[in-house]
Design a protein around this motif. Sequence first.
Motif, PDB file in Angstrom:
ATOM      1  N   GLU A 122       0.807  -1.217   0.000  1.00 21.02           N
ATOM      2  CA  GLU A 122       0.000   0.000   0.000  1.00 21.02           C
ATOM      3  C   GLU A 122       0.838   1.264   0.000  1.00 21.02           C
ATOM      4  N   GLY A 123       2.039   1.206   0.553  1.00 16.35           N
ATOM      5  CA  GLY A 123       2.834   2.405   0.702  1.00 16.35           C
ATOM      6  C   GLY A 123       3.583   2.838  -0.538  1.00 16.35           C
ATOM      7  N   ARG A 124       3.685   1.962  -1.553  1.00 17.14           N
ATOM      8  CA  ARG A 124       4.578   2.212  -2.678  1.00 17.14           C
ATOM      9  C   ARG A 124       3.799   2.690  -3.908  1.00 17.14           C
ATOM     10  N   ILE A 125       4.191   3.847  -4.421  1.00 16.19           N
ATOM     11  CA  ILE A 125       3.575   4.426  -5.609  1.00 16.19           C
ATOM     12  C   ILE A 125       4.668   5.098  -6.439  1.00 16.19           C
ATOM     13  N   TRP A 126       4.597   4.929  -7.749  1.00 18.61           N
ATOM     14  CA  TRP A 126       5.431   5.659  -8.687  1.00 18.61           C
ATOM     15  C   TRP A 126       4.541   6.582  -9.519  1.00 18.61           C
ATOM     16  N   VAL A 127       5.040   7.766  -9.844  1.00 17.20           N
ATOM     17  CA  VAL A 127       4.311   8.674 -10.713  1.00 17.20           C
ATOM     18  C   VAL A 127       5.249   9.193 -11.787  1.00 17.20           C
ATOM     19  N   GLY A 128       4.665   9.531 -12.946  1.00 17.94           N
ATOM     20  CA  GLY A 128       5.406  10.180 -14.017  1.00 17.94           C
ATOM     21  C   GLY A 128       4.844  11.561 -14.251  1.00 17.94           C
ATOM     22  N   GLY A 157       2.953   8.270   0.376  1.00 19.03           N
ATOM     23  CA  GLY A 157       2.843   9.629  -0.112  1.00 19.03           C
ATOM     24  C   GLY A 157       3.340  10.698   0.820  1.00 19.03           C
ATOM     25  N   GLU A 158       3.850  10.322   1.988  1.00 20.02           N
ATOM     26  CA  GLU A 158       4.377  11.328   2.908  1.00 20.02           C
ATOM     27  C   GLU A 158       5.653  11.961   2.359  1.00 20.02           C
ATOM     28  N   THR A 159       6.558  11.123   1.849  1.00 17.70           N
ATOM     29  CA  THR A 159       7.810  11.615   1.284  1.00 17.70           C
ATOM     30  C   THR A 159       8.010  10.987  -0.091  1.00 17.70           C
ATOM     31  N   TRP A 160       8.767  11.701  -0.933  1.00 20.59           N
ATOM     32  CA  TRP A 160       8.986  11.271  -2.309  1.00 20.59           C
ATOM     33  C   TRP A 160      10.456  11.465  -2.685  1.00 20.59           C
ATOM     34  N   GLU A 161      10.917  10.666  -3.650  1.00 21.77           N
ATOM     35  CA  GLU A 161      12.274  10.830  -4.155  1.00 21.77           C
ATOM     36  C   GLU A 161      12.272  10.698  -5.667  1.00 21.77           C
ATOM     37  N   PRO A 162      13.114  11.477  -6.365  1.00 27.94           N
ATOM     38  CA  PRO A 162      13.248  11.294  -7.815  1.00 27.94           C
ATOM     39  C   PRO A 162      13.877   9.942  -8.127  1.00 27.94           C
ATOM     40  N   ARG A 163      13.402   9.299  -9.182  1.00 30.02           N
ATOM     41  CA  ARG A 163      13.991   8.042  -9.647  1.00 30.02           C
ATOM     42  C   ARG A 163      14.204   8.129 -11.155  1.00 30.02           C
ATOM     43  N   ASN A 164      15.282   8.829 -11.517  1.00 29.42           N
ATOM     44  CA  ASN A 164      15.545   9.130 -12.923  1.00 29.42           C
ATOM     45  C   ASN A 164      16.966   8.784 -13.358  1.00 29.42           C
ATOM     46  N   ARG A 165      17.721   8.105 -12.491  1.00 27.11           N
ATOM     47  CA  ARG A 165      19.114   7.842 -12.807  1.00 27.11           C
ATOM     48  C   ARG A 165      19.229   6.942 -14.038  1.00 27.11           C
ATOM     49  N   GLY A 166      19.938   7.440 -15.057  1.00 28.14           N
ATOM     50  CA  GLY A 166      20.125   6.678 -16.285  1.00 28.14           C
ATOM     51  C   GLY A 166      19.261   7.138 -17.431  1.00 28.14           C
ATOM     52  N   THR A 167      18.299   8.029 -17.197  1.00 26.26           N
ATOM     53  CA  THR A 167      17.458   8.541 -18.275  1.00 26.26           C
ATOM     54  C   THR A 167      17.952   9.913 -18.708  1.00 26.26           C
ATOM     55  N   ARG A 168      17.990  10.101 -20.025  1.00 21.25           N
ATOM     56  CA  ARG A 168      18.563  11.315 -20.603  1.00 21.25           C
ATOM     57  C   ARG A 168      17.545  12.452 -20.649  1.00 21.25           C
ATOM     58  N   ALA A 169      18.080  13.648 -20.717  1.00 22.58           N
ATOM     59  CA  ALA A 169      17.303  14.845 -21.030  1.00 22.58           C
ATOM     60  C   ALA A 169      18.089  15.578 -22.109  1.00 22.58           C
ATOM     61  N   ASP A 170      17.929  15.138 -23.359  1.00 15.48           N
ATOM     62  CA  ASP A 170      18.743  15.642 -24.456  1.00 15.48           C
ATOM     63  C   ASP A 170      18.533  17.126 -24.729  1.00 15.48           C
ATOM     64  N   PHE A 171      17.429  17.673 -24.235  1.00 19.01           N
ATOM     65  CA  PHE A 171      17.130  19.082 -24.474  1.00 19.01           C
ATOM     66  C   PHE A 171      17.913  20.002 -23.536  1.00 19.01           C
ATOM     67  N   LEU A 172      18.639  19.431 -22.573  1.00 13.69           N
ATOM     68  CA  LEU A 172      19.476  20.225 -21.678  1.00 13.69           C
ATOM     69  C   LEU A 172      20.890  20.355 -22.245  1.00 13.69           C
ATOM     70  N   PRO A 173      21.667  21.325 -21.772  1.00 15.16           N
ATOM     71  CA  PRO A 173      23.033  21.499 -22.276  1.00 15.16           C
ATOM     72  C   PRO A 173      23.888  20.252 -22.049  1.00 15.16           C
ATOM     73  N   GLU A 174      24.859  20.041 -22.935  1.00 12.55           N
ATOM     74  CA  GLU A 174      25.764  18.901 -22.804  1.00 12.55           C
ATOM     75  C   GLU A 174      26.473  18.947 -21.453  1.00 12.55           C
ATOM     76  N   GLY A 175      26.541  17.801 -20.824  1.00  8.73           N
ATOM     77  CA  GLY A 175      27.111  17.714 -19.494  1.00  8.73           C
ATOM     78  C   GLY A 175      26.094  17.848 -18.387  1.00  8.73           C
TER      79      GLY A 175
END
Length: 360
Positions: free
Chosen positions: A156-162, A175-193
């Motif tokens: 019951e405690g575990r939820i992912w959102v996009g 839902g009390e606390t949240w953390e980003p889970r994006n390690r390894g996914t690109r954002a090509d629209f951002l500056p290189e690096g």
Amino acid sequence: MTQKTLVLLGTKKGAFIAESDGQRKGWELKGPFCETWPMNHVVADSRTGTIYAGGGNEWFGPAVWKSTDLGKTWTHSSEGLAYETGKEPVKAVWSLAARNGSLYAGVQPAGLFRSDDGGRSWTHMEGLQNHPTRERWEPGGAGLILHSLVPHPEDEGRIWVGISAAGVFYTGDGGETWEPRNRGTRADFLPEGENYPEFGQCVHCLVMAPGTGERLYQQNHCGMYVSEDGGKEWRSIEAGLPSTFGFPAAAHPSDPDTLFLLPLNGDSAGRYVPDASAAVWRTRDAGRSWQALREGLPQKNAYFGVLRQAMATDRLEPAGVYFGTSSGSVFASADEGESWTAIAEHLPTVLSVETLVTDR
């Protein structure tokens, strides 16, 4: 009782339902429902058969519609679907998920609400909006929307959102606390690096594979990914696909290695199927290889797109696969994508596709 297969459709002009039996050979279309409000997501609670439709806009306001008789009659409520005084108002409901008697709603601007009384009243789950990165979230093309809602099937405690375009966030404490889970996914629209940030990726669709609840698939603005650990780390699986860009993904109901995609030709090249030739792409090995499935789909002059929630599977054997297009067609396969049939045409733009198999 006779088994029914329902394909639940959210469109820009109300909800529709395509109905068949367990053989899925002939279809009857019903609707439009919900007084032709824009319906971003139509889902069913498989335990009760109740159908929910979430939508609205700045004119109508946000609301969740409800039918307990497979679409014959509908009611709706927006009680509690509002932020605290001083915050930007909720414009629309974008995603719904039912789990163990609770109903969750993702909204625009991005936030999460919960109902424990079948959608009659709603409570804001403030933890997500209280995340320290919140003031730096940027909207995607459709706005700052919480469009993917993935509750863990057992915990019951575990939820992912996009969230577009903030990325994937996870809670393990209801839902009390949240953390980003994006390690390894690109954002090509951002500056290189800077294109592998902690948050700020433009996730398009997030789905969970059947099984342990740890494997997730993600179609992103900048690639296709799989995670084996609940999103802590993501690995690219776009090799073999015609494009790194697309919106929908649909998991097989029982095989965690099988996934269905419908890639588009790119973010700035028209956002239609590559070469205007429609194909659903299927993997049987968790993204290590892909196969294009085209039989019965238009192979010339197909300039449609398929949006992020407009593809789904059913729980029958073999699994059915369904998708709806920006030009108002709905295609169905009763053999896991090997062959396709158009079961509806000339509808408003299809925003979501979900299924319900019931004996009611």
